[in-house]
Scaffold this motif. Sequence first.
Motif, PDB file in Angstrom:
ATOM      1  N   UNK A  18       0.859  -1.178   0.000  1.00 16.98           N
ATOM      2  CA  UNK A  18       0.000   0.000   0.000  1.00 16.98           C
ATOM      3  C   UNK A  18       0.894   1.225   0.000  1.00 16.98           C
ATOM      4  N   UNK A  19       0.273   2.406  -0.066  1.00 14.85           N
ATOM      5  CA  UNK A  19       1.075   3.627   0.018  1.00 14.85           C
ATOM      6  C   UNK A  19       1.724   3.758   1.384  1.00 14.85           C
ATOM      7  N   UNK A  20       1.157   3.096   2.371  1.00 15.32           N
ATOM      8  CA  UNK A  20       1.708   3.138   3.717  1.00 15.32           C
ATOM      9  C   UNK A  20       1.965   1.724   4.208  1.00 15.32           C
ATOM     10  N   UNK A  21       3.087   1.549   4.867  1.00 16.03           N
ATOM     11  CA  UNK A  21       3.435   0.263   5.453  1.00 16.03           C
ATOM     12  C   UNK A  21       3.442   0.390   6.968  1.00 16.03           C
ATOM     13  N   UNK A  22       2.965  -0.623   7.626  1.00 13.21           N
ATOM     14  CA  UNK A  22       3.048  -0.676   9.073  1.00 13.21           C
ATOM     15  C   UNK A  22       4.160  -1.649   9.417  1.00 13.21           C
ATOM     16  N   UNK A  47      10.427  10.049   5.433  1.00 12.29           N
ATOM     17  CA  UNK A  47      11.504  10.386   4.507  1.00 12.29           C
ATOM     18  C   UNK A  47      12.790   9.632   4.849  1.00 12.29           C
ATOM     19  N   UNK A  48      13.075   9.480   6.136  1.00 10.26           N
ATOM     20  CA  UNK A  48      14.261   8.730   6.548  1.00 10.26           C
ATOM     21  C   UNK A  48      14.157   7.263   6.150  1.00 10.26           C
ATOM     22  N   UNK A  49      12.985   6.697   6.286  1.00  9.73           N
ATOM     23  CA  UNK A  49      12.787   5.293   5.909  1.00  9.73           C
ATOM     24  C   UNK A  49      12.943   5.132   4.406  1.00  9.73           C
ATOM     25  N   UNK A  50      12.407   6.057   3.622  1.00 15.38           N
ATOM     26  CA  UNK A  50      12.579   5.994   2.167  1.00 15.38           C
ATOM     27  C   UNK A  50      14.054   6.085   1.792  1.00 15.38           C
TER      28      UNK A  50
END
Length: 107
Positions: A18-22, A47-50
């Motif tokens: 999805x656009x968001x991950x948990x 942003x840090x995770x990307x």
Amino acid sequence: MSLDDLDEEIQNSYAGFDDELTLSLDRETRNELALLEAALEPDETDELVRRAIHMLFQRTVDTGKLDFQLRSSYDVTYDEYLSGMTFEEMTGADQYPSMDDERRYQF
């Protein structure tokens, strides 16, 4: 496995995101993320995770680990995946029948 298998698995994984991950973070990861956030001051933690994913991907490509893993599992390299064809298909080596070494020099 083959290039087609790899492509299919990537498409299936991509569709599953999805656009968001948990995700769950352990204590060490939370501490490191908090330090990076304080030091780098990103607009948002996402942003840090990307950036981390991009860096891991680039390092895996640069060190050859991605090619090793792909060759072990799918018998292709990252370059072959990007081009959409294997080295044998690129060079035409898969067009010729294999040589029978026992009868190779017999007339």
